[in-house]
Scaffold this motif. Structure first.
Motif, short mmCIF file in Angstrom:
data_model
loop_
_atom_site.label_atom_id
_atom_site.label_comp_id
_atom_site.label_asym_id
_atom_site.label_seq_id
_atom_site.Cartn_x
_atom_site.Cartn_y
_atom_site.Cartn_z
N LEU A 71 -25.84 40.56 -72.10
CA LEU A 71 -25.22 39.23 -71.94
C LEU A 71 -26.01 38.39 -70.95
O LEU A 71 -26.27 37.20 -71.19
N MET A 72 -26.41 39.01 -69.85
CA MET A 72 -27.17 38.26 -68.83
C MET A 72 -28.52 37.81 -69.40
O MET A 72 -28.97 36.68 -69.18
N TYR A 73 -29.18 38.71 -70.11
CA TYR A 73 -30.50 38.39 -70.69
C TYR A 73 -30.40 37.19 -71.64
O TYR A 73 -31.17 36.23 -71.54
N LEU A 74 -29.42 37.26 -72.55
CA LEU A 74 -29.31 36.18 -73.56
C LEU A 74 -28.84 34.87 -72.92
O LEU A 74 -29.33 33.79 -73.24
N ALA A 75 -27.89 34.98 -71.97
CA ALA A 75 -27.36 33.78 -71.33
C ALA A 75 -28.46 33.09 -70.51
O ALA A 75 -28.55 31.85 -70.48
N GLU A 76 -29.31 33.89 -69.88
CA GLU A 76 -30.42 33.30 -69.11
C GLU A 76 -31.46 32.70 -70.04
O GLU A 76 -31.95 31.59 -69.82
N LYS A 77 -31.76 33.44 -71.10
CA LYS A 77 -32.80 32.97 -72.03
C LYS A 77 -32.40 31.64 -72.68
O LYS A 77 -33.22 30.74 -72.82
N TYR A 78 -31.13 31.51 -73.06
CA TYR A 78 -30.70 30.29 -73.76
C TYR A 78 -29.99 29.32 -72.84
O TYR A 78 -29.51 28.27 -73.27
N ASN A 79 -29.89 29.70 -71.56
CA ASN A 79 -29.29 28.83 -70.55
C ASN A 79 -27.87 28.37 -70.94
O ASN A 79 -27.58 27.19 -70.93
N LYS A 80 -27.05 29.36 -71.28
CA LYS A 80 -25.68 29.06 -71.72
C LYS A 80 -24.69 30.04 -71.12
O LYS A 80 -24.98 31.23 -71.02
N PHE A 81 -23.52 29.55 -70.79
CA PHE A 81 -22.38 30.36 -70.33
C PHE A 81 -22.67 31.17 -69.06
O PHE A 81 -22.04 32.19 -68.82
N TYR A 82 -23.65 30.71 -68.27
CA TYR A 82 -24.04 31.45 -67.06
C TYR A 82 -24.62 30.46 -66.06
O TYR A 82 -25.73 30.63 -65.57
N GLU A 83 -23.80 29.46 -65.75
CA GLU A 83 -24.28 28.37 -64.91
C GLU A 83 -24.73 28.85 -63.54
O GLU A 83 -24.01 29.62 -62.89
#
Ligand SMILES: N[C@@H](CCC(=O)N[C@@H](CS)C(=O)NCC(=O)O)C(=O)O
Length: 208
Positions: A71-83
């Protein structure tokens, strides 16, 4: 393209939900845990504990195991849901799911749902813990729109599929007003409806 190795479980659904939310191209490679797919040598190379889920990013060959790390990898990569500004608090609720909510409810599934009658101690212990977790989540959601902050984040995406097993928990989700409000709000998202149906076999979200 992202390839997700997974089965139709709460840990697996976390990832299909996030991938649907992001809207990126992905494919699911279904793993049959009852046939020991997870122990095959090729899979062990990307999953040292022989567990799903795992993703492989075919753009660069990077693989990631452990659902929280994915989740962290994808959220960071796409800059979503992990402000960035909420990251510290998102991490805490995400780790609470990884370290407490998932493992404890997982044990409750083992004793209460899969093996009733085998251990009175196990059944009582994890039923009590499940009830306590529902109460604690309800308390948090009385004060906050979503688990970490006012926005929907990967902490919600990690936790929601576990609460979606509420019928197995037998705790009575609808008795927890704030948790039910949160559950239904997330359940109405198009990406969640799609991601929940991980194997595309028409699996529907259980209502409280
Ligand atoms: N902490 C891990 C837990 C993963 C996990 O427990 N996966 C289960 C299915 S939900 C699994 O692969 N079990 C197969 C096995 O242990 O043999 C994560 O969140 O990714």
């Amino acid at each position: 393209m992202i390839e997700l190795f997974s089965s139709d479980t709460p840990n697996g659904k976390k990832i299909t939900i996030l991938l649907e939310e992001i809207g990126c191209e992905f494919k699911v490679t279904a793993m049959d845990l009852s046939k020991d797919d997870q122990f095959k040598n090729d899979f062990k190379k990307i999953s040292p504990f022989s567990k799903i889920p795992v993703i492989v990013n075919h753009e660069n060959g990077v693989s990631v195991f452990e659902s929280g790390a994915i989740l962290m990898y994808l959220a960071e990569k796409y800059n979503k849901f992990y402000e960035q500004k909420y990251r510290n608090v998102i991490n805490q609720w995400l780790m609470a799911q990884m370290g407490t909510i998932g493992p404890m409810l997982g044990q409750h599934h083992q004793f209460h749902h899969y093996n009733p009658g085998k251990s009175k101690f196990g059944e009582e212990r994890f039923f009590k813990i499940a009830k306590r977790l529902y109460g604690e989540l309800d308390e948090r959601l009385a004060k906050s729109e979503y688990l970490a902050c006012a926005d929907y984040t990967i902490a919600d995406i990690a936790t929601w599929p576990w609460i979606a097993r509420h019928e197995w928990h037998d705790v009575g989700l609808k008795n927890y007003k704030n948790l039910t409000r949160w559950y239904l709000d997330i359940a109405s998202r198009e990406a969640v409806i799609k991601g929940f149906d991980l194997l595309k076999n028409g699996s529907e979200i259980p209502k409280p």
